[in-house]
Design an enzyme around this catalytic site. Structure first.
Site, mmCIF file in Angstrom:
data_model
loop_
_atom_site.group_PDB
_atom_site.id
_atom_site.type_symbol
_atom_site.label_atom_id
_atom_site.label_comp_id
_atom_site.label_asym_id
_atom_site.label_seq_id
_atom_site.Cartn_x
_atom_site.Cartn_y
_atom_site.Cartn_z
ATOM 1 N N ASN A 28 0.707 -1.145 -0.055
ATOM 2 C CA ASN A 28 0.120 -0.046 -0.004
ATOM 3 C C ASN A 28 0.919 1.289 0.018
ATOM 4 O O ASN A 28 1.367 1.644 0.957
ATOM 5 C CB ASN A 28 -0.963 -0.005 1.384
ATOM 6 C CG ASN A 28 -1.815 -1.095 1.085
ATOM 7 O OD1 ASN A 28 -2.410 -1.817 0.221
ATOM 8 N ND2 ASN A 28 -2.281 -1.610 2.659
ATOM 9 N N GLU A 80 -0.665 -11.927 10.823
ATOM 10 C CA GLU A 80 -1.821 -11.190 11.082
ATOM 11 C C GLU A 80 -2.951 -11.869 11.373
ATOM 12 O O GLU A 80 -3.650 -11.258 12.151
ATOM 13 C CB GLU A 80 -1.979 -10.564 9.371
ATOM 14 C CG GLU A 80 -3.310 -9.941 9.327
ATOM 15 C CD GLU A 80 -3.679 -9.392 7.987
ATOM 16 O OE1 GLU A 80 -2.745 -9.408 6.948
ATOM 17 O OE2 GLU A 80 -4.449 -8.778 7.673
ATOM 18 N N ASP A 84 -6.959 -15.052 2.115
ATOM 19 C CA ASP A 84 -5.846 -13.909 2.620
ATOM 20 C C ASP A 84 -5.232 -14.352 3.949
ATOM 21 O O ASP A 84 -5.656 -13.800 5.185
ATOM 22 C CB ASP A 84 -6.993 -12.557 2.868
ATOM 23 C CG ASP A 84 -5.866 -11.619 3.109
ATOM 24 O OD1 ASP A 84 -4.653 -11.870 2.943
ATOM 25 O OD2 ASP A 84 -6.115 -10.471 3.664
ATOM 26 N N LYS A 96 -0.881 -15.061 -3.554
ATOM 27 C CA LYS A 96 -0.973 -15.738 -2.086
ATOM 28 C C LYS A 96 -1.276 -17.347 -2.176
ATOM 29 O O LYS A 96 -1.849 -17.722 -3.246
ATOM 30 C CB LYS A 96 -2.129 -14.630 -1.240
ATOM 31 C CG LYS A 96 -1.797 -13.347 -0.928
ATOM 32 C CD LYS A 96 -2.789 -12.818 -0.218
ATOM 33 C CE LYS A 96 -2.179 -11.157 0.231
ATOM 34 N NZ LYS A 96 -3.017 -10.467 0.901
ATOM 35 N N GLU A 134 -7.988 -3.231 -2.795
ATOM 36 C CA GLU A 134 -8.222 -2.372 -1.372
ATOM 37 C C GLU A 134 -7.904 -1.014 -1.604
ATOM 38 O O GLU A 134 -7.214 -0.267 -0.714
ATOM 39 C CB GLU A 134 -7.436 -3.100 -0.391
ATOM 40 C CG GLU A 134 -7.877 -4.726 -0.185
ATOM 41 C CD GLU A 134 -6.928 -5.402 1.122
ATOM 42 O OE1 GLU A 134 -5.902 -4.845 1.154
ATOM 43 O OE2 GLU A 134 -7.567 -6.260 1.461
#
Ligand code: GCW
Length: 722
Positions: free
Chosen positions: A236, A419, A391, A386, A317
């Site tokens: 990001n 995460e 996710d 991924k 996103e």
């Protein structure tokens, strides 16, 4: 003074300095975990006696930063492990000389005439052999490239660290995957997206003038496990990273990493031509935009001649991308690839793309978005996928794209940072999970079409190969926030080097290099590590459940969550609990994204009777009273999985207690505290999830499952501050 004696004097001084440093280190901060798996404390006496005959001096001629790094590492490693100075020498004709280099840097290696074999191993591969030079037994560590020689030196040290024989060595190794990358999601303000081990290691405000010595240790650690790429900034991305000011800082980092074979990569924000260049658009088919990127690429390579390339998160996103301009992912990737190509730079395009459409299945989104472009990406583009279709959940079936893009250079993206797996609080050894993924058979070209073979390029003769792991490192003294989670950084590197290594071997190596070589203790710790992933899945998301966590921070259970504006950010979208049952129907009667897998994988998943139970609720909406293989109904089985997870952490805590005294007190205590948190969280997961699902199943908890500690309302009201 001659060259030679000058060098040996210098060698002796370096040696002394390092020995002193080790000594100081050993008293002041020996056990804070900073040294990772590169702890060079003296080995057990019986091994020292054996090794000392084989290791008396290091002969690493030549001038370069990498050769210097090899000298420093060997001297410090051998001196520390063997408990007496092992000096640098220029004399290869000596018992126990360890001779390291390439045919160009070392006359002795050149004289061995190994050029052909070394060329086959490539600049990162190496050969280690025990030989006689005249009458003298020596060890030669040779490579076609200096980085290969460095990897060989680390391998040699690891053999001693793990107490392997070194008197009759004949080792040849080369990497199976070319690009072995750590992706840092580090922001320019020093924070780390999904980072749980402190702040970023890159101190942007102090760079380029001040370079934290820690950067060198980071590079060393990576080189020791042959990681050769580092993405410095968050996908990001902030466009500022591409300004000259920042490129200067990036160049300073690159110069520290270079001797260790780690190339830097940057995340490129797709709209940078607007933000930095003042253009009106970032349309990839606009000539001015393409020119802006070309110039930017030229500028980057002026600063960093061996820059690796761009990583791009586009149209995902909220990130900008080619679709903003009605162009395709291929238009975007290939435009950037054209800018990189003259400099041999790469573009790593991420497949983590999902749309917001009513009534769709997010698990199918990446495939729908990218698969149609198979064969269309430029030669210097890799598509980073991924491991699973959603996710980085605690367990996902493999991503269907791995079996569906034979003409595209695919590289898996794993998440080392936890995460969704308890941050840096939960002990979980991820090699087991990655092994499951790598071993998964896509059947794309019949049986044996495993993800390992897709990744190492052997299935489709893929020219460029790569693998990435989202880093779990940060400024915490022990790097990863939890001593055991260093093992995941280590394991990622080892698997990237050889994706066939088994998890037990990796765990045992790591334990011996970090915690203990006592065989009973290594056995216990290895078992804990190897069981840990299944245990975490048991107390978080068993039987194929996924995405049950709190929104935002993603810590702790919140299966009731349904308030996000996007359906696919809400747990209720994923588990679909109702009075009938539980799970997401991805078969023909549901979203049918199961059709993205090849037969017979698809057939196996499609039939609830043959679907592996670990994925049952991922692919099926299953009645509460469905008979499981155990003979129990699904509700009872589910509840027992949660209980099993809790039981595991409880018994692990007991086993850890028994290791007091075997493991140093500082790390022992810190791990014990984390295990207590893990137990607290496992109970929280079990109770919150079961109480919530019980409102649908309307069945009692089966025998053997403890009564929840709190009410559902209390769990819902629990707030977390992160
Ligand atoms: O797992 C999700 C994370 C985001 C991350 C995104 C991605 C960098 O919640 O924080 O953004 O994946 O992989 O792009």
């Amino acid at each position: 003074m001659s060259q030679g004696s000058n060098r040996s004097l210098r060698g002796f001084i370096v040696c002394l300095a390092i020995a002193l440093q080790l000594f100081i280190g050993a008293t002041a901060e020996a056990d804070d975990g900073y040294r990772l798996w590169l702890r060079y404390d003296p080995l057990p006496t019986r091994m020292i006696t054996v090794y000392r005959q084989r290791v008396t001096s290091a002969v690493v001629p030549g001038n370069s930063h990498t050769l210097e790094a090899i000298r420093t590492e060997l001297v410090s490693g051998c001196t520390g492990l063997l408990g007496r100075p092992v000096p640098i020498s220029s004399d290869a004709h000596r018992d126990g000389a360890v001779i390291v280099g390439t045919p160009r840097s070392s006359p002795l290696i050149s004289g061995l005439r190994w050029e052909t074999q070394l060329a086959q191993l490539g600049p990162e591969g190496f050969r280690i052999r025990s030989l006689k030079v005249g009458t003298h037994p020596v060890t030669v560590i040779a490579s076609d490239g200096e980085i290969g020689a460095l990897y060989g030196a680390f391998h040699f040290l690891r053999l001693m660290q793990t107490l392997q024989p070194i008197n009759n060595l004949d080792v040849t190794q080369k990497p199976r995957i070319q690009l072995r990358m750590l992706d840092h999601w580090d922001n320019l303000d020093g924070s780390i997206e999904r980072g749980y081990a402190g702040r970023s290691l890159w101190n942007w405000s102090a760079l380029p003038g001040t370079i934290d010595p820690r950067l060198r240790d980071y590079a060393r650690a990576n080189a020791s496990i042959a990681i050769n790429g580092s993405l410095l900034n968050n996908v990001n991305a902030d466009a500022q990273i591409l300004t000259a000011d920042y490129l200067r800082k990036v160049a300073a980092i690159a110069s520290v990493f270079r001797p260790y074979g780690v190339r830097v990569f940057l995340s490129a924000r797709f709209s940078a031509p607007i933000e930095l260049g003042g253009l009106k658009t970032a349309d990839p088919l606009d000539a001015e935009v393409a020119m802006w990127w070309k110039k930017k690429a030229d500028e980057i390579f002026e600063f960093i001649h061996d820059f690796g390339g761009f990583v791009v998160k586009a149209n995902s996103e909220g990130q900008p991308g080619p679709r903003t301009y009605n162009r395709t992912h291929v238009d975007g990737a290939n435009m950037l690839a054209a800018a990189m190509a003259p400099h041999n730079g790469l573009v790593i395009w991420r497949a983590f793309v999902y749309d917001m459409k009513p009534g769709y299945d997010r698990a199918g989104a990446a495939y729908e978005n990218l698969q149609p472009f198979d064969g269309k990406f430029a030669a210097n583009v890799l598509l980073q996928v991924k491991n699973g279709p959603i996710d980085f959940q605690p367990r996902e079936p493999f991503h269907p794209l791995f079996g569906a893009m034979p003409k595209t250079q695919l590289m898996p993206e794993f998440q080392i940072t936890q995460e969704y797996l308890g941050f840096s609080n939960h002990l979980v050894f991820l090699a087991s999970m990655w092994r499951e993924v790598l071993d998964s058979d896509t059947y794309a070209k019949g049986p044996g079409s495993t993800i390992t073979k897709v990744t190492d390029g052997s299935l489709y003769s893929q020219r460029l190969t790569g693998i990435a792991g989202v880093a779990n490192t940060g400024s915490d003294r022990n790097w990863t926030g939890h001593h055991f989670l260093q093992a995941n950084w280590y394991a990622f590197g080892r698997l990237a080097w050889n994706p066939d290594l088994n998890s037990r071997q990796i765990a045992e190596e790591w334990i011996k290099m970090t915690f203990t070589r006592d065989p009973r203790a290594t056995g216990t710790i290895a078992r804990i590590m190897l069981e840990s992933h299944q245990a975490l899945v048991d107390y978080m998301t068993p039987l194929g459940l996924h995405h049950l966590m709190w929104g935002g921070h993603h810590y702790g259970p919140a299966p009731w969550w349904d308030t996000f504006e996007r359906d696919d950010w809400n747990p209720v979208y994923y588990h679909r609990a109702d009075e009938r049952g539980l799970g997401f129907d991805r078969t023909e009667t549901g979203s049918n994204t199961l059709s993205q897998y090849h037969r017979p994988v698809r057939d196996r998943f499609e039939n609830p009777a043959t679907c592996p139970e670990e994925f049952l609720l991922w692919f099926h909406h299953v009645p509460w009273a469905h008979r499981m293989k155990s003979g129990r109904i699904m509700w009872d089985e589910l509840a027992l999985h949660y209980q099993r997870g809790v039981d595991w952490i409880r018994s692990t805590r007991k086993e850890w207690t028994a290791l007091a005294g075997v493991v140093d007190p500082e790390r022992y205590d810190q791990v014990a505290k984390k295990l207590a948190i893990q137990e607290r969280d496992a109970i929280w997961w079990r109770d919150a999830v079961l109480l919530y699902f019980q409102t649908f199943s309307k069945r009692p908890l089966p025998a053997g499952v403890e009564k929840p500690a709190k009410t559902l309302e209390e769990y819902k009201a629990k707030s977390l501050v992160w």
